[in-house]
Design a protein around this motif. Structure first.
Motif, PDB file in Angstrom:
ATOM      1  N   HIS A  60     -14.083 -36.196  40.520  1.00 25.50           N
ATOM      2  CA  HIS A  60     -14.318 -35.152  41.504  1.00 25.50           C
ATOM      3  C   HIS A  60     -15.180 -35.797  42.592  1.00 25.50           C
ATOM      4  CE1 HIS A  60     -18.027 -35.089  39.251  1.00 25.50           C
ATOM      5  NE2 HIS A  60     -18.579 -34.192  40.050  1.00 25.50           N
ATOM      6  N   HIS A  62     -18.258 -34.858  44.336  1.00 26.79           N
ATOM      7  CA  HIS A  62     -19.662 -34.638  44.696  1.00 26.79           C
ATOM      8  C   HIS A  62     -20.284 -35.960  45.142  1.00 26.79           C
ATOM      9  CE1 HIS A  62     -19.686 -30.829  42.007  1.00 26.79           C
ATOM     10  NE2 HIS A  62     -19.418 -30.528  43.269  1.00 26.79           N
ATOM     11  N   HIS A  65     -20.915 -39.168  43.095  1.00 28.65           N
ATOM     12  CA  HIS A  65     -19.762 -39.866  42.518  1.00 28.65           C
ATOM     13  C   HIS A  65     -18.946 -40.638  43.550  1.00 28.65           C
ATOM     14  CE1 HIS A  65     -20.017 -37.767  38.530  1.00 28.65           C
ATOM     15  NE2 HIS A  65     -20.843 -37.060  39.277  1.00 28.65           N
ATOM     16  N   HIS A 135     -16.639 -26.976  37.414  1.00 31.03           N
ATOM     17  CA  HIS A 135     -17.759 -27.686  38.040  1.00 31.03           C
ATOM     18  C   HIS A 135     -17.385 -28.033  39.475  1.00 31.03           C
ATOM     19  CE1 HIS A 135     -21.015 -30.543  38.712  1.00 31.03           C
ATOM     20  NE2 HIS A 135     -20.112 -31.448  39.041  1.00 31.03           N
ATOM     21  N   ASP A 154     -18.243 -34.656  35.345  1.00 33.22           N
ATOM     22  CA  ASP A 154     -19.322 -33.686  35.153  1.00 33.22           C
ATOM     23  C   ASP A 154     -18.832 -32.401  34.491  1.00 33.22           C
ATOM     24  OD1 ASP A 154     -20.950 -35.519  36.356  1.00 33.22           O
ATOM     25  OD2 ASP A 154     -21.290 -34.356  38.182  1.00 33.22           O
TER      26      ASP A 154
END
Ligand SMILES: [Zn+2]
Ligand SMILES: [Zn+2]
Length: 217
Positions: A60, A62, A65, A135, A154
């Protein structure tokens, strides 16, 4: 045999993973490297092991990351793979990176959009994919059945789960997705999370306070 190396990068203590097999082909997940020395650490490992990096993959997008996305793409000349629902998540990072203390953040764009119907192939290895939103809206997890390795981002942590208060997050969606997509994997599959130590499916089914047998929340 599939091998895994983890690095913990940036102030969010994010886990970056390199998976590689006997062919020396490799994939890099969620490069959180931001500082020069973090970038050098990752590059030195790839060089020392003689790896050929085939893909960069984001579970993902965010900020913690994706801080090293541009560096990894440029250094290893590899395409970025991610779910289409993470495109706006990735785009938004540039708008808040400075406020979070990352003024040198470099933007990146995906070359290929993937989902749970795809497989990742490198060397002699196949990774299967599952869609685990909650998430983040387009969160994917990746696993190899024979090595029993799962890159969980996550979604699920040792004794915890991902936060769901960020844009695109939803608590019940995450609980349902962990139960249907992670807890249907073999119990002895090792779970490598985006933060903290590894765990396994059986342990979290038994003990996780959010989604385990005796869940308190
Ligand atoms: Zn996240
Ligand atoms: Zn994270």
């Amino acid at each position: 045999m599939l091998q895994l190396r983890s690095f913990t990068f940036n102030p969010f203590m994010e886990n970056t993973y390199v998976l590689y097999d006997e062919t020396k082909e490799a994939v890099i997940f969620d490069p959180g490297c931001y500082e020069k020395r973090e970038q050098q650490t990752l590059q030195a490992f790839v060089t020392a092991e003689g790896l050929t990096v085939k893909y960069l993959i984001n579970t993902h997008c965010h900020i913690d990351h994706v801080l090293g996305n541009a560096f990894v793409k440029r250094t290893f000349n590899v395409p970025l793979l991610m779910h289409q629902f993470e495109i706006p998540v990735l785009k938004s990072v540039a708008s808040y990176a400075s406020n979070y203390g990352f003024p040198a953040y470099e933007e990146s764009e995906p070359e290929h959009l993937i989902d749970e119907s795809d497989e990742i192939k490198f060397g002699n290895t196949v990774l299967k994919i599952r869609f685990v939103p909650g998430h983040a809206p387009g969160h994917l997890i990746f696993y190899n059945e024979s090595a029993k390795i799962c890159i969980a981002g996550d979604t699920l942590f040792q004794g915890s789960i991902g936060r769901t208060d960020l844009p695109g997050g939803d608590h019940q969606t995450l609980l349902d997705a962990i139960k249907s997509q992670l807890f249907t994997l073999p119990e002895d599959m090792t779970v490598y999370s985006g933060h903290g130590p590894e765990t396994n499916i059986g342990l979290e089914k038994e003990h996780n306070p959010f989604v385990g047998k005796r869940a308190r929340f």
